[in-house]
Design a protein around this motif. Structure first.
Motif, PDB file in Angstrom:
ATOM      1  N   MET A   1       0.852  -1.194   0.000  1.00  0.00           N
ATOM      2  CA  MET A   1       0.000   0.000   0.000  1.00  0.00           C
ATOM      3  C   MET A   1       0.885   1.239   0.000  1.00  0.00           C
ATOM      4  SD  MET A   1      -3.216   1.053   0.086  1.00  0.00           S
ATOM      5  CE  MET A   1      -4.123  -0.346   0.750  1.00  0.00           C
ATOM      6  N   GLY A   2       0.694   2.131  -0.965  1.00  0.00           N
ATOM      7  CA  GLY A   2       1.453   3.359  -1.041  1.00  0.00           C
ATOM      8  C   GLY A   2       0.617   4.546  -0.604  1.00  0.00           C
ATOM      9  N   THR A   3       1.290   5.635  -0.274  1.00  0.00           N
ATOM     10  CA  THR A   3       0.613   6.855   0.166  1.00  0.00           C
ATOM     11  C   THR A   3       0.918   7.982  -0.805  1.00  0.00           C
ATOM     12  OG1 THR A   3       0.826   6.178   2.473  1.00  0.00           O
ATOM     13  CG2 THR A   3       0.306   8.488   2.054  1.00  0.00           C
ATOM     14  N   PHE A   4      -0.122   8.638  -1.293  1.00  0.00           N
ATOM     15  CA  PHE A   4       0.035   9.804  -2.164  1.00  0.00           C
ATOM     16  C   PHE A   4      -0.047  11.043  -1.297  1.00  0.00           C
ATOM     17  CE2 PHE A   4      -1.935  13.161  -4.752  1.00  0.00           C
ATOM     18  CZ  PHE A   4      -1.005  13.242  -5.768  1.00  0.00           C
ATOM     19  N   THR A   5       0.984  11.885  -1.330  1.00  0.00           N
ATOM     20  CA  THR A   5       1.073  13.013  -0.414  1.00  0.00           C
ATOM     21  C   THR A   5       0.975  14.350  -1.144  1.00  0.00           C
ATOM     22  OG1 THR A   5       3.488  13.070  -0.562  1.00  0.00           O
ATOM     23  CG2 THR A   5       2.530  11.653   1.137  1.00  0.00           C
ATOM     24  N   MET A   6       0.671  15.394  -0.377  1.00  0.00           N
ATOM     25  CA  MET A   6       0.649  16.744  -0.936  1.00  0.00           C
ATOM     26  C   MET A   6       2.047  17.091  -1.418  1.00  0.00           C
ATOM     27  SD  MET A   6      -0.786  19.643  -1.738  1.00  0.00           S
ATOM     28  CE  MET A   6      -2.381  19.753  -0.916  1.00  0.00           C
ATOM     29  N   GLY A  16      -0.997  23.595   0.426  1.00  0.00           N
ATOM     30  CA  GLY A  16      -1.803  23.786  -0.773  1.00  0.00           C
ATOM     31  C   GLY A  16      -3.246  23.403  -0.502  1.00  0.00           C
ATOM     32  N   ILE A  17      -4.133  23.846  -1.373  1.00  0.00           N
ATOM     33  CA  ILE A  17      -5.550  23.517  -1.262  1.00  0.00           C
ATOM     34  C   ILE A  17      -5.878  22.419  -2.266  1.00  0.00           C
ATOM     35  CG2 ILE A  17      -7.918  24.353  -1.464  1.00  0.00           C
ATOM     36  CD1 ILE A  17      -6.863  27.150  -0.809  1.00  0.00           C
ATOM     37  N   LEU A  18      -6.396  21.306  -1.766  1.00  0.00           N
ATOM     38  CA  LEU A  18      -6.877  20.263  -2.654  1.00  0.00           C
ATOM     39  C   LEU A  18      -8.198  20.738  -3.259  1.00  0.00           C
ATOM     40  CD1 LEU A  18      -6.721  17.397  -3.832  1.00  0.00           C
ATOM     41  CD2 LEU A  18      -8.048  16.642  -1.852  1.00  0.00           C
ATOM     42  N   VAL A  19      -8.185  21.061  -4.550  1.00  0.00           N
ATOM     43  CA  VAL A  19      -9.357  21.633  -5.197  1.00  0.00           C
ATOM     44  C   VAL A  19     -10.309  20.550  -5.702  1.00  0.00           C
ATOM     45  CG1 VAL A  19     -10.152  23.080  -7.114  1.00  0.00           C
ATOM     46  CG2 VAL A  19      -8.075  23.688  -5.870  1.00  0.00           C
ATOM     47  N   ILE A  35      -4.098  12.962 -11.092  1.00  0.00           N
ATOM     48  CA  ILE A  35      -4.969  12.430 -10.052  1.00  0.00           C
ATOM     49  C   ILE A  35      -5.775  13.517  -9.350  1.00  0.00           C
ATOM     50  CG2 ILE A  35      -3.156  12.515  -8.288  1.00  0.00           C
ATOM     51  CD1 ILE A  35      -4.334   9.988  -7.072  1.00  0.00           C
ATOM     52  N   ALA A  36      -5.249  14.754  -9.312  1.00  0.00           N
ATOM     53  CA  ALA A  36      -5.924  15.804  -8.555  1.00  0.00           C
ATOM     54  C   ALA A  36      -5.502  17.174  -9.072  1.00  0.00           C
ATOM     55  CB  ALA A  36      -5.596  15.680  -7.062  1.00  0.00           C
ATOM     56  N   VAL A  37      -6.244  18.196  -8.621  1.00  0.00           N
ATOM     57  CA  VAL A  37      -5.895  19.591  -8.874  1.00  0.00           C
ATOM     58  C   VAL A  37      -5.615  20.246  -7.529  1.00  0.00           C
ATOM     59  CG1 VAL A  37      -6.656  21.821  -9.776  1.00  0.00           C
ATOM     60  CG2 VAL A  37      -7.304  19.702 -10.951  1.00  0.00           C
ATOM     61  N   VAL A  38      -4.467  20.894  -7.416  1.00  0.00           N
ATOM     62  CA  VAL A  38      -4.049  21.557  -6.179  1.00  0.00           C
ATOM     63  C   VAL A  38      -3.866  23.041  -6.450  1.00  0.00           C
ATOM     64  CG1 VAL A  38      -2.165  21.784  -4.519  1.00  0.00           C
ATOM     65  CG2 VAL A  38      -2.971  19.513  -5.174  1.00  0.00           C
ATOM     66  N   GLU A  39      -4.389  23.858  -5.579  1.00  0.00           N
ATOM     67  CA  GLU A  39      -4.231  25.313  -5.697  1.00  0.00           C
ATOM     68  C   GLU A  39      -3.054  25.781  -4.855  1.00  0.00           C
ATOM     69  OE1 GLU A  39      -5.019  29.090  -7.082  1.00  0.00           O
ATOM     70  OE2 GLU A  39      -6.130  27.294  -7.609  1.00  0.00           O
ATOM     71  N   THR A  40      -2.137  26.524  -5.487  1.00  0.00           N
ATOM     72  CA  THR A  40      -1.032  27.154  -4.783  1.00  0.00           C
ATOM     73  C   THR A  40      -1.040  28.633  -5.130  1.00  0.00           C
ATOM     74  OG1 THR A  40       0.643  26.980  -6.528  1.00  0.00           O
ATOM     75  CG2 THR A  40       0.255  25.009  -5.191  1.00  0.00           C
ATOM     76  N   ASP A  41      -0.049  29.360  -4.643  1.00  0.00           N
ATOM     77  CA  ASP A  41       0.047  30.773  -4.985  1.00  0.00           C
ATOM     78  C   ASP A  41       0.288  30.982  -6.466  1.00  0.00           C
ATOM     79  OD1 ASP A  41      -0.364  31.594  -2.394  1.00  0.00           O
ATOM     80  OD2 ASP A  41       1.765  31.597  -1.889  1.00  0.00           O
ATOM     81  N   LYS A  42       0.769  29.943  -7.174  1.00  0.00           N
ATOM     82  CA  LYS A  42       1.000  30.045  -8.616  1.00  0.00           C
ATOM     83  C   LYS A  42      -0.269  29.788  -9.423  1.00  0.00           C
ATOM     84  CE  LYS A  42       5.819  28.526  -8.356  1.00  0.00           C
ATOM     85  NZ  LYS A  42       5.878  28.250  -6.919  1.00  0.00           N
TER      86      LYS A  42
END
Length: 399
Positions: A1-6, A16-19, A35-42
């Motif tokens: 089992m693997g873990t996907f991290t921020m 970051g914000i998980l959008v 797999i996901a969209v993350v919001e950062t300052d960029k």
């Protein structure tokens, strides 16, 4: 089992914000899947996985702000911690032994997630908008204050923007500039850290680019616009090939010193619409032909200006190129983006009186500058690097 991290998507990113989740439990994942969209300052960044497996369980709800390294999901079958971007591969230059930083320790506990009340407010405080809707609204220059959201809790969804875009031609919507305050803060933090921590040294070298200009004109002759090259494609390839011979300029400086990278991912500084700057990478730049590099540049620039770059593109650059030639600037002294150790700048090609073959002629001349980290290299090697770039551009048929 693997873990996907921020993931860490910038030198000074702490959270970051998980959008949005783009994959759901039970779906099979392959290397490079979004797999996901993350919001950062960029802005909103598409995040990739670099492990094969099956998405087993989501640990964080969309709209949640979490620190870098926080477990976001569990992936069955991967057997290791799933990385949001592949770590740089250390490579030791033959002429200078360097110390390779050890891998980061695994996350032993899940940091406390911080719920937030708004999803990715990129146009203004308090606005809730999906990534697809945000992109279309930005492209159409729509004022989000004039839109009525029909999504959950009044969030603006793609259908809302599509409906409004149909009315834009009639003048029903006004435009306003993008809120760049978060990006400016991120740039300020990274550049302040760079000037505070990195002992920069600067070199400038001007040279005749007649051969490159003539070769480029001959290559583009008779080709449709979509198949033509621009001069910056030649400079990018020259930089990639040059740093392959001078690896102390291609890598990262960390707590344990400098680690060179086997891969060459050249970041290109891109001015964003309305202001701001990003420098995502073209992967394996040295391995691309000039036409392939031109296609990659066009794709990356268009997606970046639309806010559509990926996590690996923003976190992977091993060296950066900045050019202000199209703005008429003859030379620039750029600032290194940590943890990189070098950035190369190119000014505009200008006509100058130039001594060649015992005579003075008017020639197209360009100035290339190097800002480098004195902990990883020195001025002698930097001068050789700039000289090698000149040699490569003097024989463009070999690029």
């Amino acid at each position: 089992m693997g873990t996907f991290t921020m993931p860490s998507l910038g030198a000074d990113m702490e959270a970051g914000i998980l959008v949005e989740w783009l994959k759901q439990p039970g779906e099979e994942l392959s290397h490079g899947d979004i797999i996901a969209v993350v919001e950062t300052d960029k802005g909103a960044i598409e995040v990739e996985v670099f492990e094969d497996g099956r998405l087993d369980r989501l640990l964080v709800e969309p709209g949640t702000k979490v620190p870098v390294g926080t477990p976001l999901a569990e992936i069955a079958g991967s057997g290791t911690q799933a990385q949001a971007s592949p770590p740089p591969e250390p490579h030791v230059p033959a002429d200078a032994p360097v110390e390779t930083a050890p891998p980061a320790p695994p996350v032993s506990a899940r940091p406390e997630a911080e719920p937030v009340s708004s999803i990715a407010p990129i146009f203004g405080a308090g606005e809730r908008i999906s990534p697809a809707a945000r992109k279309l609204a930005y492209d159409k220059e729509l004022d989000l204050n004039a839109l009525q959201g029909t999504g959950p809790d009044g969030a603006i969804i793609l259908a809302d923007v599509q409906k409004a875009a149909g009315l834009a031609a009639g003048g029903a919507n006004r435009t306003r500039p993008r809120n760049l305050a978060p990006m400016r803060r991120a740039i300020a933090a990274a550049m302040s850290r760079s000037k505070r921590e990195i002992p920069h040294y600067y070199l400038c070298h001007s040279f005749d680019v007649s051969a490159a200009r003539e070769w480029l004109d001959a290559f583009n002759g008779g080709k449709p616009p979509a198949e033509r090259l621009v001069f910056s494609a030649l400079t990018l390839k020259a930089v990639a090939l040059a740093v392959s011979e001078f690896p102390e300029f291609n890598g990262f400086y960390g707590q344990n010193g400098f680690s060179a990278s086997r891969s060459i991912h050249v970041g290109i500084a891109i001015a964003l619409r309305g202001g701001g700057l990003a420098a995502p990478a073209i992967h394996n730049t040295d391995r691309l032909s000039l036409p392939e590099l031109m296609l990659a540049m066009n794709d990356l620039v268009s997606r970046t200006r639309a806010g559509g770059f990926r996590s690996s593109e923003i976190s992977d650059p091993t060296v950066t190129v900045s050019s202000l030639g199209e703005r008429g600037v003859e030379a620039l002294l750029p600032i290194i983006y940590p943890p990189q150790v070098a950035i190369i700048g190119f000014g505009s090609v200008v006509q100058r009186a130039w001594a060649t073959g015992g005579a003075v002629q008017v020639r197209p001349v360009m100035c290339a500058t190097l800002a480098a980290d004195h902990r990883a290299s020195d001025g002698h090697r930097g001068a050789l690097l700039l000289r090698r770039i000149e040699e490569l551009l003097s024989h463009p048929e070999g690029l």
